[in-house]
Scaffold this motif. Sequence first.
Motif, PDB file in Angstrom:
ATOM      1  N   GLY A  83       0.819  -1.217   0.000  1.00 36.26           N
ATOM      2  CA  GLY A  83       0.000   0.000   0.000  1.00 36.26           C
ATOM      3  C   GLY A  83       0.846   1.256   0.000  1.00 36.26           C
ATOM      4  O   GLY A  83       0.555   2.223  -0.732  1.00 36.26           O
ATOM      5  N   VAL A  84       1.904   1.261   0.799  1.00 33.60           N
ATOM      6  CA  VAL A  84       2.807   2.421   0.841  1.00 33.60           C
ATOM      7  C   VAL A  84       3.477   2.616  -0.517  1.00 33.60           C
ATOM      8  O   VAL A  84       3.586   3.752  -1.010  1.00 33.60           O
ATOM      9  N   ALA A  85       3.914   1.513  -1.142  1.00 31.48           N
ATOM     10  CA  ALA A  85       4.578   1.619  -2.452  1.00 31.48           C
ATOM     11  C   ALA A  85       3.620   2.181  -3.502  1.00 31.48           C
ATOM     12  O   ALA A  85       4.000   3.058  -4.304  1.00 31.48           O
ATOM     13  N   TRP A  86       2.379   1.699  -3.510  1.00 32.30           N
ATOM     14  CA  TRP A  86       1.418   2.170  -4.513  1.00 32.30           C
ATOM     15  C   TRP A  86       1.013   3.624  -4.248  1.00 32.30           C
ATOM     16  O   TRP A  86       0.949   4.444  -5.160  1.00 32.30           O
ATOM     17  N   PHE A  87       0.754   3.964  -2.977  1.00 37.58           N
ATOM     18  CA  PHE A  87       0.334   5.332  -2.648  1.00 37.58           C
ATOM     19  C   PHE A  87       1.469   6.316  -2.896  1.00 37.58           C
ATOM     20  O   PHE A  87       1.238   7.435  -3.375  1.00 37.58           O
ATOM     21  N   PHE A  88       2.695   5.907  -2.600  1.00 34.27           N
ATOM     22  CA  PHE A  88       3.872   6.737  -2.891  1.00 34.27           C
ATOM     23  C   PHE A  88       3.912   7.080  -4.382  1.00 34.27           C
ATOM     24  O   PHE A  88       4.134   8.230  -4.778  1.00 34.27           O
ATOM     25  N   SER A  89       3.688   6.069  -5.208  1.00 36.11           N
ATOM     26  CA  SER A  89       3.729   6.277  -6.663  1.00 36.11           C
ATOM     27  C   SER A  89       2.610   7.200  -7.113  1.00 36.11           C
ATOM     28  O   SER A  89       2.798   8.047  -7.988  1.00 36.11           O
ATOM     29  N   LEU A  90       1.421   7.056  -6.521  1.00 37.50           N
ATOM     30  CA  LEU A  90       0.291   7.904  -6.881  1.00 37.50           C
ATOM     31  C   LEU A  90       0.579   9.360  -6.544  1.00 37.50           C
ATOM     32  O   LEU A  90       0.322  10.267  -7.362  1.00 37.50           O
ATOM     33  N   VAL A  91       1.139   9.608  -5.357  1.00 38.67           N
ATOM     34  CA  VAL A  91       1.480  10.980  -4.972  1.00 38.67           C
ATOM     35  C   VAL A  91       2.546  11.537  -5.911  1.00 38.67           C
ATOM     36  O   VAL A  91       2.488  12.704  -6.344  1.00 38.67           O
ATOM     37  N   GLY A  92       3.526  10.684  -6.235  1.00 36.73           N
ATOM     38  CA  GLY A  92       4.581  11.125  -7.165  1.00 36.73           C
ATOM     39  C   GLY A  92       4.031  11.442  -8.535  1.00 36.73           C
ATOM     40  O   GLY A  92       4.571  12.298  -9.247  1.00 36.73           O
ATOM     41  N   LEU A  93       2.969  10.779  -8.929  1.00 34.98           N
ATOM     42  CA  LEU A  93       2.356  11.019 -10.231  1.00 34.98           C
ATOM     43  C   LEU A  93       1.552  12.317 -10.228  1.00 34.98           C
ATOM     44  O   LEU A  93       1.586  13.094 -11.197  1.00 34.98           O
ATOM     45  N   LEU A  94       0.863  12.594  -9.137  1.00 37.96           N
ATOM     46  CA  LEU A  94      -0.026  13.760  -9.068  1.00 37.96           C
ATOM     47  C   LEU A  94       0.714  15.035  -8.655  1.00 37.96           C
ATOM     48  O   LEU A  94       0.503  16.106  -9.248  1.00 37.96           O
ATOM     49  N   ILE A  95       1.553  14.956  -7.657  1.00 33.83           N
ATOM     50  CA  ILE A  95       2.288  16.152  -7.180  1.00 33.83           C
ATOM     51  C   ILE A  95       3.771  15.816  -7.011  1.00 33.83           C
ATOM     52  O   ILE A  95       4.279  15.693  -5.886  1.00 33.83           O
ATOM     53  N   PRO A  96       4.492  15.654  -8.117  1.00 32.78           N
ATOM     54  CA  PRO A  96       5.902  15.230  -8.056  1.00 32.78           C
ATOM     55  C   PRO A  96       6.820  16.238  -7.358  1.00 32.78           C
ATOM     56  O   PRO A  96       7.883  15.857  -6.865  1.00 32.78           O
TER      57      PRO A  96
END
Length: 832
Positions: free
Chosen positions: A250-263
């Motif tokens: 979950g942390v890995a996926w959410f980290f990637s989502l945040v990086g995609l939206l607000i890098p």
Amino acid sequence: MKKEYTVSGMTCTGCQSHVQQALQDLAGVQHVTVDLANKKAAIEMEDEVPFQELQAALQDSKYKIHEGEYKEELAPLPAIRKKKDNKKGTFYCPMHCEGEKTYDQAGDCPVCGMDLVEEASNSTAKDTQYTCPMHPEVIKDEPGSCPKCGMDLVPKDVDESAEDKTYHKLLKKFWISCVFTIPIFLIAMSDMIPNNPVLDLLPMKVWNWIQFGLSLPVVFYATWMFFERAYRSIVTWHLNMFTLVGIGSGVAWFFSLVGLLIPDVFPAQFKTESGAVHMYFEAATVILTLVLLGQLLEARAHSKTNSAVKELLKLAPNKAIIIKDGEEREIAIDEIQVGDMLRVKPGDKIPVDGVITEGKSTIDESMISGEPIPVDKAVDDKVSSGTINGKESFVMKAEKVGSDTLLSQIIDMVNSASRSKAPIQQLADKISSYFVPVVIGISVLTFIAWMIFGPEPRLVYAFVNAIAVLIIACPCALGLATPMSVMVGVGKGAELGVLIKNAEALQKMNQIDTLIIDKTGTVTEGKPSVEQVFGSESFSDKEIIQIVASVNQQSEHPLAEATVRYAKDQGVKTAAIDGFESVTGMGVKATLDGKKVWVGNDKLMETEAIDCPEALLAKATEQQAKGKTVPFVAVDGLLVGFVVIADAIKSTSKQAIADLQALGMEVIMMTGDNQHTAKAVADELHLDGYHADCLPQDKQDKVKELQAAGKIVAMAGDGINDAPALALADIGIAMGTGTDVAIQSAAITLVKGDLHGIVKAKHLSQAVMSNIKQNLFFALGYNTLGVPIAAGVLYPVFGVLLSPMIAAVAMSFSSVSVIGNALRLRTKRVGK
């Protein structure tokens, strides 16, 4: 002093441990035993601890202690994910988180999140109907060909087991997960290809959005159940494998989502040369897919652990032939009633337990007794449900039907024992209770250590290794180590004709060093027959047997039955008696034709102060020295004769006793028979000791004496008089040919009633305990090595790091390896 209290709020072994520890820590408390099943706490104290102090010890928890009886209102369990099919049946957690608790619907365990496993049911199978695949309107009761098109008919509405449905459901999700995960993995790994040809098609930012889109079906459909389980484990604070998987992926996926939206919120360490944040969609989806694969393999393996019960279920026939009013007709098995006369044809399975009334045959009983040689059966012999008739037809009378049959009782006992916990599992439970918090702590320390001491980019190293620690840890393997071996071992025992009541008995059998055995029905055949009758000058042999049979006709003792049967064969008619009284362990007495009559052993004669002529005693002693049993007959205070009864020693007893002694067990015989007979039998069998003229209390006292001397005692017997000793012994072993009371009092039942079954039980216990220790070693060793490697301890010396995806592979196969090792017991050779 010792007092007992009621404790409410306990639902699992974790609750049990918490209550026990909290009460044990109180000043003045010497020892606490908490019974989860009965919600009781037995507290041994130097002086009585005030009840208010006991309450205060549990006041910060959900548990409450009560004086006297307290009827607990059961709170609803945490929500259990219901399967869409709402399959009805009996389901339990394979890790036995809540002891022997079962559920009536499929779902997840509310404690550990594992898929509940369906218990093989011993309910009567429904009649199978057959239909044509081309013409569904054609329905037949038997297989054959379609009358319209000639195609073979196929079974209609085949009911798929819950575990098969779980497997196929997981399989469908696994393939869906693979379809979307593989492209994500290929996109992410394209960086390893020189000049990365993928970037010639689209820029990395676009590819990142594609990875995100592909990950949605994996996270929110195929593997969403893992996050549900993780959330529930945190809310209920029953931390488990899914807690770690949920947090890590979950942390890995959410980290990637945040990086995609607000890098822009991420430092440069997390960004590629193009300025895009490095994504971990592939790590999250691959980890989840591999965990799903592990669950898939577990689901398949679970179906094999209770294969012994499934094979037993196949023995139960669906139909039987009933004889009524001189006509034979076929009926469903559940229509049979006690007393019905049934025809069993050659090759048929015997439908219920009963006795042969007409004809004879050979019966294959290997499926319930473990013995491969067919047994000859004739009139008055008992037959059991599920055994297979040989080449001759016979008529039988139904005595036990439905759940009362031996086959049904075996299935129930195996299912119950499979759900019970072995004492050795307490170690795994204690470790598991600390396991997940410790792993989460190690993960945090790993992140901090890499942040402080790691090479650049430190944040990336810290993040990846912390996730790897969470993913590789597997408390599931530890939890499955014991119950899987117990389940397979109990099933193996059933195949061998050794029925084990619970896992504790299976474990303790390995520790037994002293065995007490009865004589009649245990060492001997238990089929006594009258050889001779001796009367005095004033009473003829015929009069003696008439007296004995008349008094014994109200007794159920095997020796009494033998005398009644002998009188019938000799054409001697029995007379009416008054004031019948059974004297436990000695014999019987009654009034016959106004005269007081005693029939029993020499202890009865001594107790009743019977006048015994020397000549008769000398003849009786001579017969006793040959190993014969001699019931005496007294009339009006005078010994007037005796009966000589022989009960052959079982052909297997001598070898079985030698095998037990070779296994380090001391074998002692205790019998109600006289000193001379007991000595003759003991000498022939080379026993380590014997005691004659024993009352039921004597056997019980001997068990206590041996236990006080530090011995681990097993007691084997088959009669009502053995029940107290069977219950008191560390392990009570009942002969399946004995009484229901003896069987109920015992922890192990030998279906064949043969001492060699004890040898099998000893070997089986040794094999299961060895298997459990191997499983615990695999689980503990795996985690002990895996967690430090995932944390990066090899990196400073060897430059080796463990990818979270590789950690997921290892974690998924750890549980499967434990189950696979347990399954080896199915093919292990036990006994001779």
